[in-house]
Design an enzyme around this catalytic site. Structure first.
Site, PDB file in Angstrom:
ATOM      1  N   THR A  76     120.606  22.061 -81.523  1.00  0.00           N
ATOM      2  CA  THR A  76     121.110  22.070 -82.904  1.00  0.00           C
ATOM      3  C   THR A  76     120.529  23.232 -83.713  1.00  0.00           C
ATOM      4  O   THR A  76     120.499  23.183 -84.935  1.00  0.00           O
ATOM      5  CB  THR A  76     120.741  20.750 -83.619  1.00  0.00           C
ATOM      6  N   GLY A  89     120.440  26.212 -85.852  1.00  0.00           N
ATOM      7  CA  GLY A  89     121.436  26.932 -86.661  1.00  0.00           C
ATOM      8  C   GLY A  89     122.487  26.076 -87.345  1.00  0.00           C
ATOM      9  O   GLY A  89     123.424  26.598 -87.945  1.00  0.00           O
ATOM     10  N   THR A  90     122.324  24.758 -87.308  1.00  0.00           N
ATOM     11  CA  THR A  90     123.352  23.882 -87.919  1.00  0.00           C
ATOM     12  C   THR A  90     123.518  24.159 -89.416  1.00  0.00           C
ATOM     13  O   THR A  90     124.650  24.237 -89.912  1.00  0.00           O
ATOM     14  CB  THR A  90     122.979  22.391 -87.756  1.00  0.00           C
ATOM     15  N   GLY A  91     122.389  24.290 -90.120  1.00  0.00           N
ATOM     16  CA  GLY A  91     122.458  24.466 -91.578  1.00  0.00           C
ATOM     17  C   GLY A  91     123.104  25.795 -91.959  1.00  0.00           C
ATOM     18  O   GLY A  91     123.947  25.852 -92.867  1.00  0.00           O
ATOM     19  N   CYS A  92     122.728  26.860 -91.253  1.00  0.00           N
ATOM     20  CA  CYS A  92     123.298  28.191 -91.526  1.00  0.00           C
ATOM     21  C   CYS A  92     124.807  28.164 -91.267  1.00  0.00           C
ATOM     22  O   CYS A  92     125.605  28.717 -92.032  1.00  0.00           O
ATOM     23  CB  CYS A  92     122.673  29.244 -90.610  1.00  0.00           C
ATOM     24  N   LYS A  95     122.401  17.276 -97.203  1.00  0.00           N
ATOM     25  CA  LYS A  95     122.671  17.142 -95.765  1.00  0.00           C
ATOM     26  C   LYS A  95     121.766  16.064 -95.177  1.00  0.00           C
ATOM     27  O   LYS A  95     120.551  16.190 -95.195  1.00  0.00           O
ATOM     28  CB  LYS A  95     122.393  18.470 -95.063  1.00  0.00           C
TER      29      LYS A  95
HETATM   30  N1  ATP Z   1     122.996  15.451 -84.177  1.00  0.00           N
HETATM   31  C1  ATP Z   1     123.936  15.737 -85.062  1.00  0.00           C
HETATM   32  N2  ATP Z   1     125.238  15.380 -84.818  1.00  0.00           N
HETATM   33  C2  ATP Z   1     126.216  15.656 -85.724  1.00  0.00           C
HETATM   34  N3  ATP Z   1     125.999  16.301 -86.892  1.00  0.00           N
HETATM   35  C3  ATP Z   1     124.733  16.681 -87.189  1.00  0.00           C
HETATM   36  C4  ATP Z   1     123.638  16.431 -86.297  1.00  0.00           C
HETATM   37  N4  ATP Z   1     122.503  16.956 -86.856  1.00  0.00           N
HETATM   38  C5  ATP Z   1     122.878  17.508 -88.028  1.00  0.00           C
HETATM   39  N5  ATP Z   1     124.209  17.329 -88.249  1.00  0.00           N
HETATM   40  C6  ATP Z   1     125.004  17.830 -89.388  1.00  0.00           C
HETATM   41  O1  ATP Z   1     124.851  19.254 -89.369  1.00  0.00           O
HETATM   42  C7  ATP Z   1     124.887  19.764 -90.702  1.00  0.00           C
HETATM   43  C8  ATP Z   1     123.616  20.552 -90.969  1.00  0.00           C
HETATM   44  O2  ATP Z   1     122.594  19.623 -91.307  1.00  0.00           O
HETATM   45  P1  ATP Z   1     121.068  19.740 -90.980  1.00  0.00           P
HETATM   46  O3  ATP Z   1     120.403  18.648 -91.748  1.00  0.00           O
HETATM   47  O4  ATP Z   1     120.866  19.792 -89.499  1.00  0.00           O
HETATM   48  O5  ATP Z   1     120.767  21.174 -91.588  1.00  0.00           O
HETATM   49  P2  ATP Z   1     119.470  22.036 -91.549  1.00  0.00           P
HETATM   50  O6  ATP Z   1     118.277  21.187 -91.306  1.00  0.00           O
HETATM   51  O7  ATP Z   1     119.492  22.850 -92.784  1.00  0.00           O
HETATM   52  O8  ATP Z   1     119.690  22.977 -90.305  1.00  0.00           O
HETATM   53  P3  ATP Z   1     118.756  24.205 -89.834  1.00  0.00           P
HETATM   54  O9  ATP Z   1     117.885  23.727 -88.741  1.00  0.00           O
HETATM   55  O10 ATP Z   1     119.739  25.222 -89.355  1.00  0.00           O
HETATM   56  O11 ATP Z   1     117.952  24.659 -91.008  1.00  0.00           O
HETATM   57  C9  ATP Z   1     125.089  18.554 -91.606  1.00  0.00           C
HETATM   58  O12 ATP Z   1     126.466  18.397 -91.853  1.00  0.00           O
HETATM   59  C10 ATP Z   1     124.532  17.396 -90.766  1.00  0.00           C
HETATM   60  O13 ATP Z   1     125.043  16.149 -91.139  1.00  0.00           O
HETATM   61  C1  HMH Z   2     116.492  33.721 -89.806  1.00  0.00           C
HETATM   62  C2  HMH Z   2     116.627  32.238 -89.898  1.00  0.00           C
HETATM   63  N1  HMH Z   2     117.289  31.701 -90.955  1.00  0.00           N
HETATM   64  C3  HMH Z   2     117.434  30.368 -91.054  1.00  0.00           C
HETATM   65  C4  HMH Z   2     116.917  29.518 -90.089  1.00  0.00           C
HETATM   66  C5  HMH Z   2     117.082  28.018 -90.283  1.00  0.00           C
HETATM   67  O1  HMH Z   2     117.175  27.317 -89.199  1.00  0.00           O
HETATM   68  C6  HMH Z   2     116.241  30.113 -88.986  1.00  0.00           C
HETATM   69  N2  HMH Z   2     115.708  29.365 -87.985  1.00  0.00           N
HETATM   70  N3  HMH Z   2     116.115  31.470 -88.928  1.00  0.00           N
END
Ligand code: ATP
Ligand code: HMH
Length: 266
Positions: free
Chosen positions: A210, A212-215, A176
């Site tokens: 943003t 929770g994007t990864g979850c 990602k």
């Molecule tokens: N500002 C943004 N606009 C559009 N897409 C985004 C943006 N930020 C992240 N993404 C996309 O969101 C998805 C999750 O990526 P991200 O790298 O944010 O995950 P993460 O860091 O694991 O998230 P989390 O904070 O929930 O752990 C990916 O598909 C990424 O390309």
């Molecule tokens: C409980 C939990 N899982 C995953 C993330 C990742 O963003 C978070 N902030 N909190």
């Protein structure tokens, strides 16, 4: 009586603020038409400003929840998120080894605020026990660096990162690139199984909400797999869903607000 929707299980931590973790996973699953079920690994006291506390559950409580679901109800896809410690990583990896359903492994390391959600002592178990069980592993760039030592600054680096992650045994790696500053106007991810390579490009939304994007992305992939999509199809659909949810993210509290899981319904 109607027939049951596809069955999807999340194994993750609880986010009291409702934007990430179990809460994000279940909302995503509802929005994407599957029946969401949960195994709680840890409870966090968390809001838009950060994580105030973490209480991990005992390994047998995690195993009991998982078994209660699979022994009776069954699962068509599993997603894992925050696992907190080496013991829980090993416990969940053993449970996955016993399950035929595809597994999306989000190797959650730290929250958006920089709070640790995984002990440093658990990294080796993630590499050796958990990643080999993954159908798709979905590390962000910080997690890639922690797990493999590869520092990503360019798209070529993302290829190297994917190779390094695949070296630990998942069938597919989704790197990602959300944190990659080089792509000003695009959020670029790389999906590959070592043979096929797909770049997923979406408009980068200039939205600081943003949380929770990864979850959300990982759960959306699991929902797609539960519905019978292939990995590339599920990842493509999930990227579309998370991009829409980020575009619609809203302010809540004094810090980083959540993405909008219900954006398609508004
Ligand atoms: N500002 C943004 N606009 C559009 N897409 C985004 C943006 N930020 C992240 N993404 C996309 O969101 C998805 C999750 O990526 P991200 O790298 O944010 O995950 P993460 O860091 O694991 O998230 P989390 O904070 O929930 O752990 C990916 O598909 C990424 O390309
Ligand atoms: C409980 C939990 N899982 C995953 C993330 C990742 O963003 C978070 N902030 N909190």
């Amino acid at each position: 009586m109607s027939t049951a929707p596809p069955l999807c299980l999340t194994v993750a931590g609880s986010d009291s603020g409702g934007g990430a973790g179990i809460q994000a996973d279940l909302k995503t699953m509802l929005a994407l038409g599957v029946h969401g079920m949960s195994v709680v690994t840890a409870v966090t006291a968390q809001n838009s400003l950060g994580v105030r506390g973490v209480w991990e559950l005992p390994a047998d409580a995690v195993t009991a929840q998982y078994r209660a679901v699979v022994d009776d109800i069954g699962v068509q896809a599993v997603k894992t998120g925050m696992l907190s410690s080496a013991v829980l990583v090993e416990t969940v990896a053993a449970l996955l080894a016993d399950t035929r359903a595809p597994a999306v492994v989000d190797p959650v390391g730290v929250s958006k605020h920089g709070d640790a959600l995984l002990a440093a002592s658990a990294l080796e178990a993630v590499r050796k026990e958990l990643l080999p069980r993954a159908t798709v592993a979905t590390p962000n760039l910080d997690e890639v660096a922690q797990l493999t030592g590869v520092v990503v600054e360019t798209e070529d680096d993302m290829r190297r990162a994917a190779d390094a992650i695949l070296g630990h045994g998942p069938r597919w790696a989704l790197i990602k690139g959300g944190h990659l500053a080089a792509h000003g106007h695009e959020a670029v991810d790389l999906l590959t199984d070592g043979t096929e390579e797909r770049w997923l490009r979406a408009r980068r939304h200039d939205n600081r909400h943003t949380h929770g994007t990864g979850c959300t992305l990982a759960s959306a992939i699991a929902a797609g797999l539960a519905r019978g999509l292939t990995v590339p199809e599920a990842v493509t659909a999930a990227k579309e869903y998370v991009t829409g949810a980020i575009a619609a993210g809203f302010a809540l509290g004094g810090g980083i607000g959540p993405v909008d899981h219900a954006w398609q319904w508004r």
